[in-house]
Write an enzyme that holds these catalytic residues in place. Structure first.
Site, PDB file in Angstrom:
ATOM      1  N   ASP A 116       0.844  -1.198   0.000  1.00 10.96           N
ATOM      2  CA  ASP A 116       0.000   0.000   0.000  1.00 10.96           C
ATOM      3  C   ASP A 116       0.878   1.246   0.000  1.00 10.96           C
ATOM      4  O   ASP A 116       1.725   1.403   0.872  1.00 10.96           O
ATOM      5  CB  ASP A 116      -0.887  -0.029   1.255  1.00 10.96           C
ATOM      6  CG  ASP A 116      -1.684   1.256   1.440  1.00 10.96           C
ATOM      7  OD1 ASP A 116      -1.951   1.937   0.425  1.00 10.96           O
ATOM      8  OD2 ASP A 116      -2.032   1.564   2.595  1.00 10.96           O
ATOM      9  N   ASN A 125      -0.513   4.559  -0.378  1.00 10.41           N
ATOM     10  CA  ASN A 125      -1.174   5.814  -0.004  1.00 10.41           C
ATOM     11  C   ASN A 125      -1.840   5.764   1.373  1.00 10.41           C
ATOM     12  O   ASN A 125      -2.640   6.626   1.705  1.00 10.41           O
ATOM     13  CB  ASN A 125      -2.180   6.255  -1.086  1.00 10.41           C
ATOM     14  CG  ASN A 125      -3.318   5.260  -1.219  1.00 10.41           C
ATOM     15  OD1 ASN A 125      -3.270   4.170  -0.625  1.00 10.41           O
ATOM     16  ND2 ASN A 125      -4.331   5.621  -1.969  1.00 10.41           N
ATOM     17  N   ASP A 183      -1.890  -1.389  -3.738  1.00 11.75           N
ATOM     18  CA  ASP A 183      -2.255  -0.669  -4.963  1.00 11.75           C
ATOM     19  C   ASP A 183      -1.220  -0.933  -6.059  1.00 11.75           C
ATOM     20  O   ASP A 183      -0.170  -1.527  -5.811  1.00 11.75           O
ATOM     21  CB  ASP A 183      -2.430   0.834  -4.679  1.00 11.75           C
ATOM     22  CG  ASP A 183      -1.374   1.368  -3.729  1.00 11.75           C
ATOM     23  OD1 ASP A 183      -0.179   1.170  -4.041  1.00 11.75           O
ATOM     24  OD2 ASP A 183      -1.711   1.935  -2.666  1.00 11.75           O
ATOM     25  N   ASP A 198     -10.418 -17.475 -14.750  1.00  9.24           N
ATOM     26  CA  ASP A 198     -11.167 -17.860 -13.555  1.00  9.24           C
ATOM     27  C   ASP A 198     -12.254 -18.893 -13.897  1.00  9.24           C
ATOM     28  O   ASP A 198     -13.045 -18.669 -14.822  1.00  9.24           O
ATOM     29  CB  ASP A 198     -11.822 -16.587 -13.002  1.00  9.24           C
ATOM     30  CG  ASP A 198     -12.371 -16.758 -11.607  1.00  9.24           C
ATOM     31  OD1 ASP A 198     -11.564 -16.920 -10.678  1.00  9.24           O
ATOM     32  OD2 ASP A 198     -13.605 -16.726 -11.444  1.00  9.24           O
ATOM     33  N   GLU A 255      -8.190 -21.978 -14.697  1.00  7.01           N
ATOM     34  CA  GLU A 255      -8.472 -22.526 -13.371  1.00  7.01           C
ATOM     35  C   GLU A 255      -9.470 -23.658 -13.580  1.00  7.01           C
ATOM     36  O   GLU A 255     -10.640 -23.416 -13.855  1.00  7.01           O
ATOM     37  CB  GLU A 255      -9.063 -21.441 -12.462  1.00  7.01           C
ATOM     38  CG  GLU A 255      -9.163 -21.925 -11.026  1.00  7.01           C
ATOM     39  CD  GLU A 255     -10.147 -21.118 -10.194  1.00  7.01           C
ATOM     40  OE1 GLU A 255     -10.018 -21.158  -8.959  1.00  7.01           O
ATOM     41  OE2 GLU A 255     -11.054 -20.470 -10.740  1.00  7.01           O
TER      42      GLU A 255
HETATM   43  C1  NOJ Z   1     -11.950 -18.584  -8.290  1.00  8.16           C
HETATM   44  C2  NOJ Z   1     -11.166 -17.478  -7.684  1.00  8.16           C
HETATM   45  O1  NOJ Z   1      -9.834 -17.875  -7.580  1.00  8.16           O
HETATM   46  C3  NOJ Z   1     -11.804 -17.192  -6.347  1.00  8.16           C
HETATM   47  O2  NOJ Z   1     -11.025 -16.342  -5.551  1.00  8.16           O
HETATM   48  C4  NOJ Z   1     -13.166 -16.631  -6.611  1.00  8.16           C
HETATM   49  O3  NOJ Z   1     -13.850 -16.466  -5.387  1.00  8.16           O
HETATM   50  C5  NOJ Z   1     -13.988 -17.539  -7.510  1.00  8.16           C
HETATM   51  N1  NOJ Z   1     -13.242 -18.103  -8.599  1.00  8.16           N
HETATM   52  C6  NOJ Z   1     -15.136 -16.780  -8.110  1.00  8.16           C
HETATM   53  O4  NOJ Z   1     -14.650 -15.875  -9.068  1.00  8.16           O
HETATM   54 CA    CA Z   2      -3.537   1.929  -1.191  1.00  6.71          CA
END
Ligand code: NOJ
Ligand code: CA
Length: 600
Positions: free
Chosen positions: A67, A69, A75, A245, A299
């Protein structure tokens, strides 16, 4: 922190011949249209191999990284400020967890605007500067593509919920209820039903995750075209690929029939098996990915080893790699923790390696933002054994035939957090489970919390431990999630200054890996799959052969070398106090948590 004595690691012969290959610096850029040619070129360990097979990826969970700020939230400028630290560590690719505009129901995995930077993290200028600074250092960036669902605050959903004939209605999955309840029995991963009734039209929308994460309707070609446009937007900016994801969930089962009772506890095995997932991924590849030098990693929650090549066989033109969860979830049943054995872990590695086959490629990872800290999970996080066992795990992770994905803080051997009550947790998943299991009276608070302490995602989300300064140097304000109190002992500043640290062991492993093609591309063979204490495997490429021995216990263990196998030299060890190896010895006396790479 245990101060392990650092022993000479690389053989002098290697020291002489293996100069560190400096990554070519790319031309600094304004960050606005970084074309394909500007992507830095890392010298290949094996000529002709794609860069992403030889990359070491470091995952940044921006909220918890650094971080600048004082608002207690990491960030993008905080990432830019730490690029030299990462460069020195030896990582060449960064995976950034979602950095997009989001109301943060699930810490950015609920996206409100795919083309805007989350205001807590900064703005597009900060992003462009961060990317340019990465490129200047010869590093690549991959970003998170979260397109199974969006936020309910995304303008598509705001429109979609207005009326049944809204042009965006079909961007999401709407159904009438059944018998006064949800359209079917699908559970959400974050508790309760996967359907939410929306008052405007009286219909239900589907959400595999939180109510604020409605699932997109991939059957609609307009949705797919929107996703491909978003991908082009970021690729044209110069990112080098995507972590996707829950990508197998994008195609929903035809007709959305009820789940059979046996699938209710693990709906992922049904959700991941929609009929058109491969059609969509091949289309995505044709439309977008094939036109860029981009890497992709899916994933693959809910995908079995047998199904994996359907995603990663290069001849199918879908994804480059996937994350298998059988290894990190070896000892899990949802939030419940189970015991695990070393032969089970080895079997998972062997299976993963097999699925890569000759036309695919794998990932190697021991944790991420959804799993506990690796040293607390597979190592020994007691003060005496933490450092050496973290180094042993790193040795295993970085010597697989796969692209390693290292999670922030693991290079320091950061540990799980000492959680007490439910109020210590932030995670949306925990809140849903608390409601479904504890408030419903199915399990006691004590039972749930005792498992959660070990399995919670928040273990990996506590702020990065940079120094012994207040809040571990992560922020001058109040951190969004508590800092692990062990930061005075475990922090980056102390470890960068200590040649025997977990950090430097990671650095040395990456250096050795980058210079020995066999450690990246070589055939993997588990020499002793049933051994409950020692993981022993070889990596072989052409006439070069290496042996890795890892003692997973607190005891000294004698390991008898298989017939015909002779150690020529020690390449790298993890500093476990070890007597000198006798040349030609038939047995190695492995010290507690010793992990050594030998040249055969
Ligand atoms: C997998 C992600 O790694 C996880 O953090 C998230 O909660 C779920 N998919 C939903 O997007
Ligand atoms: Ca910050």
């Amino acid at each position: 922190m245990q101060t392990a004595s650092f022993r000479k690691t690389l053989l002098s012969v290697m020291m002489g011949t293996l100069a560190i290959c400096q990554t070519a610096m790319s031309t600094p850029s304004t960050g606005s249209a970084l074309a394909k040619e500007d992507t830095p070129q890392t010298p290949a360990a094996r000529p002709g191999a794609p860069w992403w097979k030889e990359a070491v990826v470091y995952q940044i969970y921006p909220r918890s990284f650094n971080d600048t700020n004082g608002d207690g939230i990491g960030d993008l400028n905080g990432i830019t400020a730490k690029l030299d630290y990462l460069k020195t560590l030896g990582v060449d690719t960064i995976w950034l967890s979602p950095h997009f505009d989001s109301p943060n129901a699930d810490n950015g995995y609920d996206i409100r605007d795919y083309r805007k930077v989350m205001s807590e993290f900064g703005n597009m200028d900060d992003f462009d500067r961060m990317l340019a600074e990465m490129k200047r250092r010869g590093m690549r960036l991959i970003i998170d593509l979260v397109v199974n669902h969006s936020s309910d605050e995304h303008r598509w959903f705001v429109e979609s919920r207005q009326s049944k004939d809204n042009p965006y209605r079909d961007y999401y999955i709407w159904r009438d209820g059944r018998d006064g309840g949800a359209p079917n029995n699908y559970p959400s991963f974050f508790g309760g039903s996967a359907w939410k009734k929306d008052e405007a039209t009286g219909q239900y929308y589907l959400h595999y995750f939180a109510r604020k994460q409605p699932d997109l309707n991939w059957e609609n070609p307009k949705v797919r075209a929107e996703v491909y446009d978003i991908m082009r937007f970021w690729l044209d900016k110069g990112v080098s690929g995507f972590r996707m994801d829950v990508i197998p969930f994008i195609s929903k089962p035809d007709g959305l029939p009820d789940l059979p009772a046996e699938n209710l506890a693990h709906p992922e095995f049904v959700y991941a098996n929609g009929p058109r997932v491969h059609q969509y991924l091949q289309e995505m590849n044709r439309e977008v990915l094939s036109r860029y030098d981009a890497m992709t990693v899916g994933e693959a929650f809910g995908i079995s080893f047998e199904q994996a090549p359907l995603f990663t066989d290069a001849r199918r033109r879908e994804l480059d790699m996937i994350f298998h969860f059988d290894l990190v979830r070896l000892d899990r049943d949802g939030w419940r923790k189970k015991d695990w054995t070393l032969p089970e872990l080895k079997a998972a590695y062997a299976q993963i390696d097999r699925t890569g086959g000759s036309h695919g490629w794998n990932t190697s990872f021991l944790t991420n933002h959804d799993n506990p800290r690796s040293v607390s999970h597979f190592g020994d996080d007691s003060p005496e054994w933490r450092a050496v066992s973290a180094k042993a795990l790193a040795t295993m992770m970085l010597t697989q035939r796969a692209t390693p994905f290292l999670y922030q803080g693991d290079e320091l051997g950061m540990t799980n957090y000492p959680f007490h009550g439910i109020e210590d947790y932030d995670d949306v998943e925990v809140k849903g489970q608390w409601h479904d299991f504890v408030e419903s009276g199915k399990v006691s608070a004590e039972e749930y919390l005792s498992h959660l302490r070990q399995t919670s995602r928040d273990n990996a989300r506590t702020p990065m431990q940079w120094s012994a300064a207040p809040n571990a140097g992560f922020t001058t304000g109040t951190p969004w999630l508590a800092v692990n109190p062990n930061y005075a002992q475990i922090n980056a500043t102390a470890q960068v200054d200590d040649a025997g640290s977990v950090y430097h062991h990671h650095r040395r492993l990456m250096e050795v890996r980058s210079q020995i093609p066999a450690l990246i591309h070589g055939e993997f063979r588990d020499l002793d799959p049933a051994n409950p204490k020692v993981f022993a495997y070889t990596r072989t490429l052409d006439d070069k052969r290496y042996l890795v021995l890892i003692n997973f216990t607190r005891e000294t263990v004698a390991y008898d070398l298989p017939e015909g196998l002779k150690i020529a030299a020690t390449l790298l060890d993890n500093g476990a106090a070890q007597p000198p190896l006798q040349p030609g010895a038939a047995s190695v006396s492995l010290q507690p948590w010793q992990a050594t790479i030998y040249q055969l």
